[in-house]
Motif scaffolding. Sequence first.
Motif, PDB file in Angstrom:
ATOM      1  N   TYR A   1       0.910  -1.259  -0.007  1.00  0.00           N
ATOM      2  CA  TYR A   1      -0.021   0.056  -0.037  1.00  0.00           C
ATOM      3  C   TYR A   1       0.749   1.109   0.037  1.00  0.00           C
ATOM      4  CZ  TYR A   1      -3.358   3.588   2.069  1.00  0.00           C
ATOM      5  OH  TYR A   1      -4.071   4.666   2.233  1.00  0.00           O
ATOM      6  N   LEU A   2       0.707   2.053  -1.216  1.00  0.00           N
ATOM      7  CA  LEU A   2       1.536   3.262  -1.182  1.00  0.00           C
ATOM      8  C   LEU A   2       0.650   4.399  -1.615  1.00  0.00           C
ATOM      9  CD1 LEU A   2       4.330   4.604  -1.179  1.00  0.00           C
ATOM     10  CD2 LEU A   2       4.325   3.974  -3.736  1.00  0.00           C
ATOM     11  N   SER A   3       0.629   5.384  -0.330  1.00  0.00           N
ATOM     12  CA  SER A   3      -0.082   6.662  -0.729  1.00  0.00           C
ATOM     13  C   SER A   3       0.888   7.782  -0.679  1.00  0.00           C
ATOM     14  CB  SER A   3      -1.148   6.829   0.456  1.00  0.00           C
ATOM     15  OG  SER A   3      -0.637   7.071   1.892  1.00  0.00           O
ATOM     16  N   ASP A   4       0.220   9.097  -0.578  1.00  0.00           N
ATOM     17  CA  ASP A   4       1.185  10.395  -0.526  1.00  0.00           C
ATOM     18  C   ASP A   4       1.894  10.275   0.689  1.00  0.00           C
ATOM     19  OD1 ASP A   4       0.393  10.938  -2.854  1.00  0.00           O
ATOM     20  OD2 ASP A   4      -1.232  12.261  -2.207  1.00  0.00           O
ATOM     21  N   THR A   5       1.319   9.819   2.044  1.00  0.00           N
ATOM     22  CA  THR A   5       2.003   9.891   3.286  1.00  0.00           C
ATOM     23  C   THR A   5       2.337   8.574   3.735  1.00  0.00           C
ATOM     24  OG1 THR A   5      -0.107   9.773   4.231  1.00  0.00           O
ATOM     25  CG2 THR A   5       0.663  12.192   3.801  1.00  0.00           C
ATOM     26  N   LYS A   6       1.781   7.558   3.539  1.00  0.00           N
ATOM     27  CA  LYS A   6       2.020   6.262   4.037  1.00  0.00           C
ATOM     28  C   LYS A   6       2.353   5.136   3.124  1.00  0.00           C
ATOM     29  CE  LYS A   6       0.628   7.331   8.389  1.00  0.00           C
ATOM     30  NZ  LYS A   6       1.458   7.280   9.432  1.00  0.00           N
ATOM     31  N   VAL A   7       3.194   4.024   3.642  1.00  0.00           N
ATOM     32  CA  VAL A   7       3.522   2.943   2.835  1.00  0.00           C
ATOM     33  C   VAL A   7       3.325   1.751   4.009  1.00  0.00           C
ATOM     34  CG1 VAL A   7       5.922   3.034   3.523  1.00  0.00           C
ATOM     35  CG2 VAL A   7       5.320   1.740   1.605  1.00  0.00           C
ATOM     36  N   ALA A   8       2.826   0.634   3.307  1.00  0.00           N
ATOM     37  CA  ALA A   8       2.508  -0.581   4.266  1.00  0.00           C
ATOM     38  C   ALA A   8       2.627  -1.567   3.432  1.00  0.00           C
ATOM     39  CB  ALA A   8       1.265  -0.411   5.231  1.00  0.00           C
ATOM     40  N   THR A   9       2.939  -2.843   4.227  1.00  0.00           N
ATOM     41  CA  THR A   9       2.871  -4.192   3.326  1.00  0.00           C
ATOM     42  C   THR A   9       1.822  -4.956   4.093  1.00  0.00           C
ATOM     43  OG1 THR A   9       4.960  -4.210   2.492  1.00  0.00           O
ATOM     44  CG2 THR A   9       3.999  -6.376   2.783  1.00  0.00           C
ATOM     45  N   LEU A  10       0.658  -5.467   3.524  1.00  0.00           N
ATOM     46  CA  LEU A  10      -0.673  -6.052   4.082  1.00  0.00           C
ATOM     47  C   LEU A  10      -0.509  -7.534   3.936  1.00  0.00           C
ATOM     48  CD1 LEU A  10      -3.281  -3.450   3.099  1.00  0.00           C
ATOM     49  CD2 LEU A  10      -1.551  -3.428   5.226  1.00  0.00           C
ATOM     50  N   THR A  11      -0.884  -8.153   4.736  1.00  0.00           N
ATOM     51  CA  THR A  11      -1.053  -9.700   4.709  1.00  0.00           C
ATOM     52  C   THR A  11      -2.556 -10.162   4.970  1.00  0.00           C
ATOM     53  OG1 THR A  11      -0.076 -10.304   6.896  1.00  0.00           O
ATOM     54  CG2 THR A  11       1.315 -10.316   4.796  1.00  0.00           C
ATOM     55  N   ASN A  12      -2.944 -11.270   4.648  1.00  0.00           N
ATOM     56  CA  ASN A  12      -4.308 -11.612   5.002  1.00  0.00           C
ATOM     57  C   ASN A  12      -4.598 -11.848   6.543  1.00  0.00           C
ATOM     58  OD1 ASN A  12      -7.137 -12.755   4.664  1.00  0.00           O
ATOM     59  ND2 ASN A  12      -6.568 -14.801   4.237  1.00  0.00           N
ATOM     60  N   SER A  13      -5.640 -11.482   6.828  1.00  0.00           N
ATOM     61  CA  SER A  13      -6.329 -11.408   8.181  1.00  0.00           C
ATOM     62  C   SER A  13      -7.458 -12.263   8.439  1.00  0.00           C
ATOM     63  CB  SER A  13      -6.639  -9.846   8.784  1.00  0.00           C
ATOM     64  OG  SER A  13      -7.900  -9.638   8.286  1.00  0.00           O
ATOM     65  N   SER A  14      -7.853 -13.029   7.536  1.00  0.00           N
ATOM     66  CA  SER A  14      -9.140 -13.542   7.448  1.00  0.00           C
ATOM     67  C   SER A  14      -9.247 -14.468   8.577  1.00  0.00           C
ATOM     68  CB  SER A  14      -9.701 -14.077   6.171  1.00  0.00           C
ATOM     69  OG  SER A  14      -9.685 -12.925   5.190  1.00  0.00           O
ATOM     70  N   LYS A  15      -8.098 -15.261   8.786  1.00  0.00           N
ATOM     71  CA  LYS A  15      -8.178 -16.557   9.787  1.00  0.00           C
ATOM     72  C   LYS A  15      -7.988 -16.035  11.061  1.00  0.00           C
ATOM     73  CE  LYS A  15      -5.864 -19.828   6.660  1.00  0.00           C
ATOM     74  NZ  LYS A  15      -4.603 -20.661   6.386  1.00  0.00           N
ATOM     75  N   SER A  16      -7.711 -14.923  11.428  1.00  0.00           N
ATOM     76  CA  SER A  16      -7.728 -14.444  12.922  1.00  0.00           C
ATOM     77  C   SER A  16      -8.507 -13.046  13.199  1.00  0.00           C
ATOM     78  CB  SER A  16      -6.080 -14.219  13.230  1.00  0.00           C
ATOM     79  OG  SER A  16      -5.626 -13.239  12.410  1.00  0.00           O
ATOM     80  N   LEU A  17      -8.634 -12.213  12.234  1.00  0.00           N
ATOM     81  CA  LEU A  17      -9.305 -10.946  12.572  1.00  0.00           C
ATOM     82  C   LEU A  17     -10.569 -10.934  11.728  1.00  0.00           C
ATOM     83  CD1 LEU A  17      -6.031  -8.735  12.744  1.00  0.00           C
ATOM     84  CD2 LEU A  17      -7.324  -9.760  14.845  1.00  0.00           C
ATOM     85  N   LYS A  18     -11.586 -10.283  12.344  1.00  0.00           N
ATOM     86  CA  LYS A  18     -12.819  -9.952  11.361  1.00  0.00           C
ATOM     87  C   LYS A  18     -12.690  -8.776  10.565  1.00  0.00           C
ATOM     88  CE  LYS A  18     -17.825  -9.401  12.028  1.00  0.00           C
ATOM     89  NZ  LYS A  18     -18.883  -9.101  13.000  1.00  0.00           N
ATOM     90  N   TRP A  19     -11.855  -8.026  10.788  1.00  0.00           N
ATOM     91  CA  TRP A  19     -11.841  -6.751   9.845  1.00  0.00           C
ATOM     92  C   TRP A  19     -10.113  -6.511   9.915  1.00  0.00           C
ATOM     93  CZ3 TRP A  19     -16.471  -5.991   8.378  1.00  0.00           C
ATOM     94  CH2 TRP A  19     -17.438  -6.042   9.194  1.00  0.00           C
ATOM     95  N   ALA A  20     -10.136  -5.635   8.783  1.00  0.00           N
ATOM     96  CA  ALA A  20      -8.684  -5.263   8.220  1.00  0.00           C
ATOM     97  C   ALA A  20      -8.221  -4.348   9.288  1.00  0.00           C
ATOM     98  CB  ALA A  20      -8.882  -4.901   6.845  1.00  0.00           C
ATOM     99  N   ASN A  21      -6.835  -4.056   9.234  1.00  0.00           N
ATOM    100  CA  ASN A  21      -6.222  -2.847  10.165  1.00  0.00           C
ATOM    101  C   ASN A  21      -5.103  -2.571   9.245  1.00  0.00           C
ATOM    102  OD1 ASN A  21      -4.100  -5.227  10.506  1.00  0.00           O
ATOM    103  ND2 ASN A  21      -5.038  -5.533  12.595  1.00  0.00           N
ATOM    104  N   GLU A  22      -4.109  -1.891  10.021  1.00  0.00           N
ATOM    105  CA  GLU A  22      -3.101  -1.321   9.485  1.00  0.00           C
ATOM    106  C   GLU A  22      -1.958  -2.094   8.866  1.00  0.00           C
ATOM    107  OE1 GLU A  22      -1.792  -1.436  13.767  1.00  0.00           O
ATOM    108  OE2 GLU A  22      -3.584  -1.297  12.691  1.00  0.00           O
ATOM    109  N   SER A  23      -2.057  -3.575   9.059  1.00  0.00           N
ATOM    110  CA  SER A  23      -1.120  -4.383   8.682  1.00  0.00           C
ATOM    111  C   SER A  23      -1.647  -5.562   8.102  1.00  0.00           C
ATOM    112  CB  SER A  23      -0.164  -4.979   9.770  1.00  0.00           C
ATOM    113  OG  SER A  23      -0.772  -5.858  10.734  1.00  0.00           O
ATOM    114  N   LYS A  24      -3.121  -5.826   8.161  1.00  0.00           N
ATOM    115  CA  LYS A  24      -3.608  -6.956   7.298  1.00  0.00           C
ATOM    116  C   LYS A  24      -5.131  -6.434   6.587  1.00  0.00           C
ATOM    117  CE  LYS A  24      -1.779  -9.976  10.268  1.00  0.00           C
ATOM    118  NZ  LYS A  24      -0.942 -11.049   9.864  1.00  0.00           N
ATOM    119  N   PHE A  25      -5.208  -7.308   5.555  1.00  0.00           N
ATOM    120  CA  PHE A  25      -6.401  -7.050   4.724  1.00  0.00           C
ATOM    121  C   PHE A  25      -7.339  -8.082   5.161  1.00  0.00           C
ATOM    122  CE2 PHE A  25      -3.504  -9.670   1.768  1.00  0.00           C
ATOM    123  CZ  PHE A  25      -4.345 -10.296   1.414  1.00  0.00           C
TER     124      PHE A  25
END
Length: 207
Positions: A101-125
Amino acid sequence: MFNKFNSEDRGQVGIGTLIVFIAMVLVAAIAAGVLVNTAGFLQATAEDAGQESVNKVTNRVEVLNTHGTVGAESDIDNITMTVRLAAGSSSVDLNETSIKYLSDTKVATLTNSSKSLKWANESKFNLTTVTDDDGSFGVLNSMNDRYEVRINTSDIEDPANTPLGGGLSTGEKVTLEITSRTGGTTQVILTMPQQLAGKTQGEPVEL
């Protein structure tokens, strides 16, 4: 006209000459074996490199459509993409896929959250099923398979969730690079709507 030979004309081969001859044959055999092994190794390496190159080109996903969700600060709090296999691609496991993920102010690498989290966050999709022929969650192995990939732009842009924080502002651009386990990459560049007049929190908008 004719040559006559007798026993005195016969050549004699000594044991030393025989040893040298045998040694030459052995050296030639060893060299040939080394060359054959080296050629086989190079062929196998070339085939592996070729297959990896093919995988990087073909084993990827295709983004069919995208939309955003309006946040409380007149911004885009979430991005949702519908994905399927790209043409000619073999199966892609979204559980082992990453998104840069690359925007004007942030960069992040996201991995799948579906097995552990209901919703996405700053490090998971987050991953949800649209259609899946065989029930293999997260694995695209048919052109009929569809999944929704949800990215929480609000958490990425403002991990601390400060009161004045928010997601992506109107008119802002974000680049998403979806990379499968084998290295196949799909790039998506999204531009947020220029204005959100008349849109309420939670309402979807086309990107």
